[in-house]
Design an enzyme around this catalytic site. Structure first.
Site, PDB file in Angstrom:
ATOM      1  N   TYR A 170       0.842  -1.213   0.000  1.00  0.00           N
ATOM      2  CA  TYR A 170       0.000   0.000   0.000  1.00  0.00           C
ATOM      3  C   TYR A 170       0.879   1.267   0.000  1.00  0.00           C
ATOM      4  O   TYR A 170       0.737   2.115  -0.890  1.00  0.00           O
ATOM      5  CB  TYR A 170      -0.954  -0.021   1.199  1.00  0.00           C
ATOM      6  CG  TYR A 170      -2.419   0.174   0.840  1.00  0.00           C
ATOM      7  CD1 TYR A 170      -2.808   0.787  -0.349  1.00  0.00           C
ATOM      8  CD2 TYR A 170      -3.425  -0.253   1.692  1.00  0.00           C
ATOM      9  CE1 TYR A 170      -4.147   0.949  -0.659  1.00  0.00           C
ATOM     10  CE2 TYR A 170      -4.768  -0.087   1.380  1.00  0.00           C
ATOM     11  CZ  TYR A 170      -5.123   0.511   0.208  1.00  0.00           C
ATOM     12  OH  TYR A 170      -6.450   0.677  -0.102  1.00  0.00           O
ATOM     13  N   GLU A 177       2.233   6.434  -6.956  1.00  0.00           N
ATOM     14  CA  GLU A 177       1.171   7.302  -7.513  1.00  0.00           C
ATOM     15  C   GLU A 177       1.499   8.783  -7.291  1.00  0.00           C
ATOM     16  O   GLU A 177       1.388   9.610  -8.208  1.00  0.00           O
ATOM     17  CB  GLU A 177      -0.174   6.956  -6.858  1.00  0.00           C
ATOM     18  CG  GLU A 177      -0.679   5.576  -7.259  1.00  0.00           C
ATOM     19  CD  GLU A 177      -1.929   5.136  -6.493  1.00  0.00           C
ATOM     20  OE1 GLU A 177      -2.696   6.005  -6.039  1.00  0.00           O
ATOM     21  OE2 GLU A 177      -2.144   3.916  -6.360  1.00  0.00           O
TER      22      GLU A 177
HETATM   23  C1  LIG Z   1     -11.279  11.709  -8.917  1.00  0.00           C
HETATM   24  C2  LIG Z   1     -10.062  11.891  -8.118  1.00  0.00           C
HETATM   25  C3  LIG Z   1      -9.923  10.870  -7.062  1.00  0.00           C
HETATM   26  C4  LIG Z   1      -8.753  11.160  -6.183  1.00  0.00           C
HETATM   27  C5  LIG Z   1      -8.812  10.337  -4.952  1.00  0.00           C
HETATM   28  C6  LIG Z   1      -7.631  10.514  -4.094  1.00  0.00           C
HETATM   29  C7  LIG Z   1      -7.624   9.404  -3.094  1.00  0.00           C
HETATM   30  C8  LIG Z   1      -6.415   9.298  -2.383  1.00  0.00           C
HETATM   31  C9  LIG Z   1      -6.242   8.099  -1.481  1.00  0.00           C
HETATM   32  C10 LIG Z   1      -6.303   6.764  -2.164  1.00  0.00           C
HETATM   33  C11 LIG Z   1      -5.039   5.997  -2.063  1.00  0.00           C
HETATM   34  C12 LIG Z   1      -5.176   4.692  -2.812  1.00  0.00           C
HETATM   35  C13 LIG Z   1      -3.873   4.208  -3.232  1.00  0.00           C
HETATM   36  C14 LIG Z   1      -3.932   2.841  -3.896  1.00  0.00           C
HETATM   37  O1  LIG Z   1      -4.404   2.968  -5.219  1.00  0.00           O
HETATM   38  C15 LIG Z   1      -2.594   2.237  -3.870  1.00  0.00           C
HETATM   39  C16 LIG Z   1      -2.641   0.751  -3.955  1.00  0.00           C
HETATM   40  O2  LIG Z   1      -3.628   0.099  -4.111  1.00  0.00           O
HETATM   41  S1  LIG Z   1      -1.142   0.009  -3.810  1.00  0.00           S
HETATM   42  C17 LIG Z   1      -1.469  -1.713  -3.690  1.00  0.00           C
HETATM   43  C18 LIG Z   1      -1.924  -2.145  -2.302  1.00  0.00           C
HETATM   44  N1  LIG Z   1      -3.336  -1.948  -2.159  1.00  0.00           N
HETATM   45  C19 LIG Z   1      -4.145  -2.723  -1.398  1.00  0.00           C
HETATM   46  O3  LIG Z   1      -3.713  -3.663  -0.744  1.00  0.00           O
HETATM   47  C20 LIG Z   1      -5.597  -2.402  -1.366  1.00  0.00           C
HETATM   48  C21 LIG Z   1      -6.341  -3.173  -2.332  1.00  0.00           C
HETATM   49  N2  LIG Z   1      -7.737  -2.850  -2.285  1.00  0.00           N
HETATM   50  C22 LIG Z   1      -8.603  -3.438  -1.463  1.00  0.00           C
HETATM   51  O4  LIG Z   1      -8.277  -4.316  -0.702  1.00  0.00           O
HETATM   52  C23 LIG Z   1     -10.039  -3.006  -1.532  1.00  0.00           C
HETATM   53  O5  LIG Z   1     -10.208  -2.215  -2.652  1.00  0.00           O
HETATM   54  C24 LIG Z   1     -10.560  -2.286  -0.279  1.00  0.00           C
HETATM   55  C25 LIG Z   1     -11.907  -1.697  -0.601  1.00  0.00           C
HETATM   56  C26 LIG Z   1      -9.566  -1.196   0.161  1.00  0.00           C
HETATM   57  C27 LIG Z   1     -10.721  -3.281   0.865  1.00  0.00           C
HETATM   58  O6  LIG Z   1     -11.470  -4.368   0.508  1.00  0.00           O
HETATM   59  P1  LIG Z   1     -12.598  -4.997   1.457  1.00  0.00           P
HETATM   60  O7  LIG Z   1     -13.149  -4.047   2.419  1.00  0.00           O
HETATM   61  O8  LIG Z   1     -13.546  -5.665   0.542  1.00  0.00           O
HETATM   62  O9  LIG Z   1     -11.799  -5.998   2.330  1.00  0.00           O
HETATM   63  P2  LIG Z   1     -11.797  -7.543   2.277  1.00  0.00           P
HETATM   64  O10 LIG Z   1     -10.995  -8.011   1.129  1.00  0.00           O
HETATM   65  O11 LIG Z   1     -11.312  -7.985   3.629  1.00  0.00           O
HETATM   66  O12 LIG Z   1     -13.324  -7.995   2.034  1.00  0.00           O
HETATM   67  C28 LIG Z   1     -14.371  -7.728   2.972  1.00  0.00           C
HETATM   68  C29 LIG Z   1     -15.502  -8.677   2.687  1.00  0.00           C
HETATM   69  O13 LIG Z   1     -16.048  -8.491   1.387  1.00  0.00           O
HETATM   70  C30 LIG Z   1     -15.917  -9.683   0.619  1.00  0.00           C
HETATM   71  N3  LIG Z   1     -15.631  -9.289  -0.759  1.00  0.00           N
HETATM   72  C31 LIG Z   1     -15.144  -8.120  -1.154  1.00  0.00           C
HETATM   73  N4  LIG Z   1     -14.993  -8.100  -2.476  1.00  0.00           N
HETATM   74  C32 LIG Z   1     -15.383  -9.301  -2.908  1.00  0.00           C
HETATM   75  C33 LIG Z   1     -15.443  -9.907  -4.187  1.00  0.00           C
HETATM   76  N5  LIG Z   1     -15.047  -9.256  -5.302  1.00  0.00           N
HETATM   77  N6  LIG Z   1     -15.898 -11.180  -4.274  1.00  0.00           N
HETATM   78  C34 LIG Z   1     -16.292 -11.859  -3.173  1.00  0.00           C
HETATM   79  N7  LIG Z   1     -16.259 -11.338  -1.930  1.00  0.00           N
HETATM   80  C35 LIG Z   1     -15.806 -10.082  -1.813  1.00  0.00           C
HETATM   81  C36 LIG Z   1     -14.768 -10.408   1.289  1.00  0.00           C
HETATM   82  O14 LIG Z   1     -14.753 -11.778   1.052  1.00  0.00           O
HETATM   83  C37 LIG Z   1     -15.059 -10.098   2.732  1.00  0.00           C
HETATM   84  O15 LIG Z   1     -16.164 -10.847   3.166  1.00  0.00           O
HETATM   85  P3  LIG Z   1     -16.246 -11.509   4.601  1.00  0.00           P
HETATM   86  O16 LIG Z   1     -15.762 -10.497   5.597  1.00  0.00           O
HETATM   87  O17 LIG Z   1     -17.660 -11.858   4.757  1.00  0.00           O
HETATM   88  O18 LIG Z   1     -15.347 -12.690   4.501  1.00  0.00           O
END
Ligand SMILES: CCCCCCCCCCCCC[C@@H](O)CC(=O)SCCNC(=O)CCNC(=O)[C@H](O)C(C)(C)COP(=O)(O)OP(=O)(O)OC[C@H]1O[C@@H](n2cnc3c(N)ncnc32)[C@H](O)[C@@H]1OP(=O)(O)O
Length: 248
Positions: A170, A177
């Protein structure tokens, strides 16, 4: 390989876990589960294709110059497809916050279309490789985690990777970015791209240069929220802590 369902040993926690999973699936419905399984398999495959293309490019050319150009179509397709994740939250087939997912997905879409695609001179910056690698490793792990989880056969290694890799990836992705947006600033200032100066028939002015500065500043309050969300998920999933989430 050990499945996470096996962790509890015989009886007790393992059976309770399986029962919880079955209840969750019944609540989600067959169609939604089938769609999510298809979606997650397609996304895992897409990001794997990207990973292989990046490694092959580097091995053949020995440089990252030209890498973005060679993988851009695949990247744009799969990252744009991820907009569906916001839809999944809105219609309630995944239990994630619309706001958290919205911030995560829109910042990626912004990086892909309004920065890297639109500003050609920055496409060969080192920082582009930084966020591409962080995104790719994360997404292969994340979508394979969701897929195996839906299929009830989650290898512990994937679960562990999903909730540990992000600790490093992250910040690496965010640095990549921010450095890329920073590298874009002089070009945006010089060309006045995406900007609207007065006077014009809409009587509004917009300066993309200042918009980018504000976007960079917005990482300061927004990124920690995403990071702490993931740390809470990690405590919940890997250490079984019960966490009361606030509503959106
Ligand atoms: C217009 C201008 C906009 C400008 C905005 C400026 C914003 C600035 C800040 C933003 C910074 C972001 C930077 C970023 O882009 C950098 C990176 O990503 S670097 C790489 C590292 N990144 C990561 O590790 C994050 C990856 N992303 C995520 O993990 C998700 O998108 C997030 C929403 C952050 C978290 O996911 P979630 O809350 O879903 O967590 P879980 O994975 O633990 O899931 C929770 C439960 O949901 C179920 N789930 C979710 N998705 C699915 C799916 N597709 N299929 C099936 N089930 C799903 C999951 O199983 C969990 O269920 P349960 O708890 O019941 O088991």
């Amino acid at each position: 390989m050990a499945s996470s369902e096996d962790e509890g040993g015989n009886g007790g926690p393992s059976e309770a876990g399986e029962e919880k999973e079955t209840v969750k699936k019944r609540r989600r419905g067959f169609l939604a589960t089938a769609w999510l399984t298809f979606y997650n398999i397609a996304m895992t495959a897409g990001w794997l294709v990207l990973a292989v293309a990046m490694v092959r490019f580097y091995m053949e050319k020995g440089t990252h110059k030209g890498l973005y150009k060679s993988i851009q179509k695949t990247l744009k397709f799969f990252q744009t497809f991820a907009l569906l994740e916001i839809v999944h939250c809105i219609i309630g087939i995944v239990p994630t916050s619309v706001i958290v997912t919205g911030v995560q997905v829109s910042s990626r879409i912004f990086m892909v279309w309004l920065i890297t695609h639109s500003i050609k001179p920055i496409q060969n910056e080192d920082s582009v490789v930084l966020f591409l690698v962080a995104w790719t490793v994360t997404e292969i792990t994340r979508y394979s985690f969701y897929t195996f989880n839906l299929l009830n056969h989650l290898p512990y290694f994937i679960k562990w990777a999903r909730y540990n890799f992000f600790i490093i990836l992250y910040p690496v992705g965010v640095v990549g970015e921010l450095l890329t947006i920073y590298a874009a600033l002089p070009y945006v200032k010089k060309t006045g791209m995406f900007s609207l100066r007065l006077p014009n028939k809409y009587n509004v002015s917009f300066d993309y240069y200042y918009f980018l500065l504000i976007t960079m500043a917005s990482y300061i309050p927004l990124f920690p929220q995403l990071y702490f969300h993931m740390l809470r998920q990690r405590r919940k999933v890997l250490h079984g802590e019960v966490i009361v989430e606030k509503d959106d």
